[in-house]
Design an enzyme around this catalytic site. Structure first.
Site, PDB file in Angstrom:
ATOM      1  N   SER A   1       0.843  -1.198   0.000  1.00  0.00           N
ATOM      2  CA  SER A   1       0.000   0.000   0.000  1.00  0.00           C
ATOM      3  C   SER A   1       0.881   1.251   0.000  1.00  0.00           C
ATOM      4  O   SER A   1       1.714   1.407  -0.886  1.00  0.00           O
ATOM      5  CB  SER A   1      -0.956  -0.038   1.201  1.00  0.00           C
TER       6      SER A   1
ATOM      7  N   HIS B   1      -7.924  -4.956  -2.161  1.00  0.00           N
ATOM      8  CA  HIS B   1      -6.704  -4.541  -1.453  1.00  0.00           C
ATOM      9  C   HIS B   1      -6.240  -5.585  -0.446  1.00  0.00           C
ATOM     10  O   HIS B   1      -5.065  -5.660  -0.124  1.00  0.00           O
ATOM     11  CB  HIS B   1      -6.983  -3.214  -0.749  1.00  0.00           C
TER      12      HIS B   1
END
Length: 265
Positions: free
Chosen positions: A125, A238
């Site tokens: 991320s 994600h």
């Protein structure tokens, strides 16, 4: 004191009886910052991984179980908290001057006994940008893995409405009003300096960091004739299911070892 110098190491609770975990305090510019270190208890010479966390402040902080998981595959793992977090001095600047915390983590690992000289980096991320900058700055890096990684700060501002207030506060205004401030944080224009092979991992349904960022990172690396491998998941976002995440980490660490053998360095 030189950046990367270890100031203190103290034992930290480990979720894995075969892995020793320590909290490390080290110098980064004018600040003392902290991170977690995981070392297999079985004596030997190990390759190293620097794990760059995502999020900011307590959101997405380093978890002992995560670094112990990487270490269980035969690696020494160091994960910086970044400045201003978990008792570290300074302020988290979201890929500003805190990039030095990532870059100087290479020097932290060089001081750890039982390392064999191979240093891999993994950025998840927000950590994707930190990993890119570290690969740009440090020629010692053996491989770089960008997992659901942010690599374009400007794109992140426009993609994530919920993050705009934080980004305006830390960077100053918007990319339209402060283009230099955002551009200075973007690693994309410096990719020509990268020497190590990249592995890019991303889920195509990711709503936190768009798959477009990984596509662009891949395209720019290939345009610079850098070595790139990719894993793009059709159905995941994600966050991967635990069983898929464990399989991915096993694959990633095997790829790192194979690259060591292929590169011979």
């Amino acid at each position: 004191m030189r950046s990367g110098t270890i100031i203190e190491r103290r034992l930290y609770p480990s979720p894995n009886p075969r892995i020793r975990i320590e909290e490390v305090t080290y110098q980064s510019g004018p600040y003392r910052v902290k991170g977690l270190l995981a070392i297999p208890k079985r004596k030997g010479r190990y390759s190293s991984i620097i794990y760059f966390r995502g999020g900011i402040q307590s959101l997405g902080t380093v978890r002992p179980a995560r670094i112990a998981q990487y270490a269980s595959y035969g690696f020494i793992v160091f994960a910086p908290f970044y400045r201003g977090n978990r008792g570290g001095e300074g302020r988290d600047e979201f890929v500003g001057d805190d990039r030095l915390d990532a870059i100087s983590a290479v020097d932290v690992l060089k001081q750890i006994e039982w390392t064999n000289g191979h240093i891999h980096i993994v950025g998840y991320s927000r950590g994707g940008a930190m990993a890119c900058w570290t690969a740009i700055a440090r020629e010692e890096v053996t491989t770089a893995t960008i997992w659901a990684g942010m690599s374009d700060i400007v794109a992140t501002y426009f993609e994530r409405i919920d993050m705009r207030r934080m980004m305006k506060r830390l960077i100053g205004k918007s990319p339209n009003s402060n283009s230099s401030g955002y551009r200075e944080r973007n690693p994309l224009s410096e990719l020509y300096r990268v020497r190590c092979p990249f592995l890019i991992v991303h889920g195509k349904r990711d709503q936190n960091v768009s798959i477009a960022q990984s596509y662009r990172l891949e395209a720019l690396l290939r345009a610079e004739q850098k070595e790139v491998a990719t894993i793009y998941f059709e159905t995941y976002d994600h966050f991967l299911p635990n069983v898929i995440g464990r399989t991915l980490i096993r694959h990633m660490t095997a790829w790192m070892k194979s690259e060591e053998n292929r590169l011979g360095r």
